[in-house]
Design an enzyme around this catalytic site. Structure first.
Site, short mmCIF file in Angstrom:
data_model
loop_
_atom_site.label_atom_id
_atom_site.label_comp_id
_atom_site.label_asym_id
_atom_site.label_seq_id
_atom_site.Cartn_x
_atom_site.Cartn_y
_atom_site.Cartn_z
N LYS A 274 0.80 -1.19 0.00
CA LYS A 274 0.00 0.00 0.00
C LYS A 274 0.85 1.26 0.00
O LYS A 274 0.35 2.35 -0.23
CB LYS A 274 -0.87 0.03 1.27
CG LYS A 274 -1.77 -1.18 1.46
CD LYS A 274 -2.52 -1.07 2.80
CE LYS A 274 -1.80 -1.94 3.80
NZ LYS A 274 -2.56 -2.22 5.02
N GLY A 275 2.14 1.11 0.30
CA GLY A 275 2.97 2.28 0.55
C GLY A 275 3.07 3.26 -0.61
O GLY A 275 3.29 4.45 -0.42
N GLU B 244 7.88 2.68 -7.05
CA GLU B 244 8.08 2.26 -5.66
C GLU B 244 8.09 3.47 -4.73
O GLU B 244 8.53 4.55 -5.12
CB GLU B 244 9.43 1.54 -5.51
CG GLU B 244 9.35 0.05 -5.73
CD GLU B 244 8.83 -0.70 -4.51
OE1 GLU B 244 8.05 -0.13 -3.71
OE2 GLU B 244 9.21 -1.87 -4.37
N ASP C 144 15.10 -0.35 -0.10
CA ASP C 144 16.29 -0.45 0.75
C ASP C 144 17.16 -1.63 0.34
O ASP C 144 18.07 -1.45 -0.43
CB ASP C 144 16.01 -0.31 2.25
CG ASP C 144 15.05 -1.29 2.84
OD1 ASP C 144 14.97 -2.42 2.36
OD2 ASP C 144 14.40 -0.92 3.83
N VAL D 199 12.11 6.09 8.30
CA VAL D 199 11.30 7.30 8.10
C VAL D 199 9.82 6.94 7.93
O VAL D 199 9.49 5.81 7.57
CB VAL D 199 11.78 8.11 6.87
CG1 VAL D 199 13.23 8.51 7.02
CG2 VAL D 199 11.57 7.33 5.58
N ASP E 40 4.93 3.69 6.46
CA ASP E 40 4.28 3.50 7.74
C ASP E 40 5.22 2.95 8.80
O ASP E 40 6.28 2.41 8.51
CB ASP E 40 3.13 2.49 7.58
CG ASP E 40 3.65 1.07 7.37
OD1 ASP E 40 4.42 0.86 6.40
OD2 ASP E 40 3.32 0.18 8.17
P1 IMP Z 1 13.37 -4.05 0.51
O1 IMP Z 1 13.87 -3.03 -0.47
O2 IMP Z 1 13.01 -5.37 -0.13
O3 IMP Z 1 14.31 -4.23 1.66
O4 IMP Z 1 11.98 -3.61 1.14
C1 IMP Z 1 11.61 -2.29 1.21
C2 IMP Z 1 10.35 -2.22 2.05
O5 IMP Z 1 10.69 -2.03 3.42
C3 IMP Z 1 9.50 -1.03 1.66
O6 IMP Z 1 8.53 -1.38 0.70
C4 IMP Z 1 8.90 -0.62 2.97
O7 IMP Z 1 7.69 -1.30 3.18
C5 IMP Z 1 9.88 -1.04 4.01
N1 IMP Z 1 10.75 0.06 4.48
C6 IMP Z 1 12.06 0.19 4.27
N2 IMP Z 1 12.55 1.31 4.85
C7 IMP Z 1 11.49 1.92 5.43
C8 IMP Z 1 11.36 3.14 6.20
O8 IMP Z 1 12.31 3.90 6.47
N3 IMP Z 1 10.11 3.43 6.63
C9 IMP Z 1 9.03 2.65 6.37
N4 IMP Z 1 9.11 1.50 5.66
C10 IMP Z 1 10.34 1.14 5.20
MG MG Z 2 6.59 -0.85 -0.43
#
Ligand code: IMP
Ligand code: MG
Length: 193
Positions: A54-55, A110, A114, A164, A170
């Site tokens: 949902k982000g 997106e 991260d 953040v 969220d």
């Molecule tokens: P990754 O890139 O597979 O590690 O996953 C990224 C996901 O982690 C994002 O879609 C967010 O849901 C969550 N996420 C990563 N960093 C943050 C943050 O600083 N705040 C809130 N959600 C985060």
């Molecule tokens: Mg996301």
């Protein structure tokens, strides 16, 4: 009455924030610039913008309206498996795209990247369906935690390695509706050590 989108207007949630990193105005200015660039780059292609719920909802909504060429939009929804499977970025598709994507120009949108593990898995899944092109647009980027190299065609802001909230992001489903982005106070959010 405070100004629309003013931080103080978000009372209880604003009180949980120690520092604002990006104001609503800064975010909107970036979104408009990215939308204009996409409009130039994809002219005549009717691209399909793909988001994961949902982000990405606030960013997708703003980006769509900053794009001045015809585009389509679709969403996927995922749930993570166990911690081990998550390490591979493997997720279960709870909701797939509703339209076929072979031969189409895809732009994966997106909120934040991260490690890139989940995104890498989803990109592989989409690539297997033979789109004409597949590029990535992210609002926020945490380069420091990246485990997999993912070329970003469009990027809003780089972030430090800090948690953040706001603009879709969220903490336990809260703060997604903040139009600005900030850090939570230590008593609200304790990073996993
Ligand atoms: P990754 O890139 O597979 O590690 O996953 C990224 C996901 O982690 C994002 O879609 C967010 O849901 C969550 N996420 C990563 N960093 C943050 C943050 O600083 N705040 C809130 N959600 C985060
Ligand atoms: Mg996301």
């Amino acid at each position: 009455m405070s100004e629309p989108f003013a931080p103080e207007a978000y009372g209880e949630m604003f009180d949980d924030v120690s520092q604002i990193l990006f104001t609503a105005e800064q975010i909107q200015a970036r979104v408009v610039a990215i939308g204009q660039q996409i409009s130039r780059d994809y002219a005549g292609q009717n691209p399909l913008l793909v988001g994961v719920l949902k982000g990405v909802v606030p960013f997708m909504a703003d980006l769509l309206r900053a794009i001045t060429i015809p585009v389509e939009v679709d969403f996927m929804a995922i749930t993570s498996y166990s911690a081990a499977a998550r390490h591979e970025g493997m997720v279960r598709l709870e909701k797939d795209l509703e339209v076929p994507v072979n031969g189409r120009s895809l732009l994966f949108v997106e909120d934040i990247i991260d490690t890139g593990l989940t995104l890498n898995y989803l990109l592989k899944t989409l690539r297997a369906r033979n789109p004409a092109s597949l590029d990535v647009c992210t609002m926020f980027n945490k380069e420091k935690l990246r485990l997999i190299d993912i070329p970003l065609r469009y990027k809003g802001f780089d972030l430090p390695d800090k948690f953040v909230v706001g603009y879709g992001l969220d903490y336990r489903e809260k703060y997604r509706n903040l139009p600005w982005v900030g850090l939570l106070k230590p008593h609200v959010f304790q990073p996993k050590s």
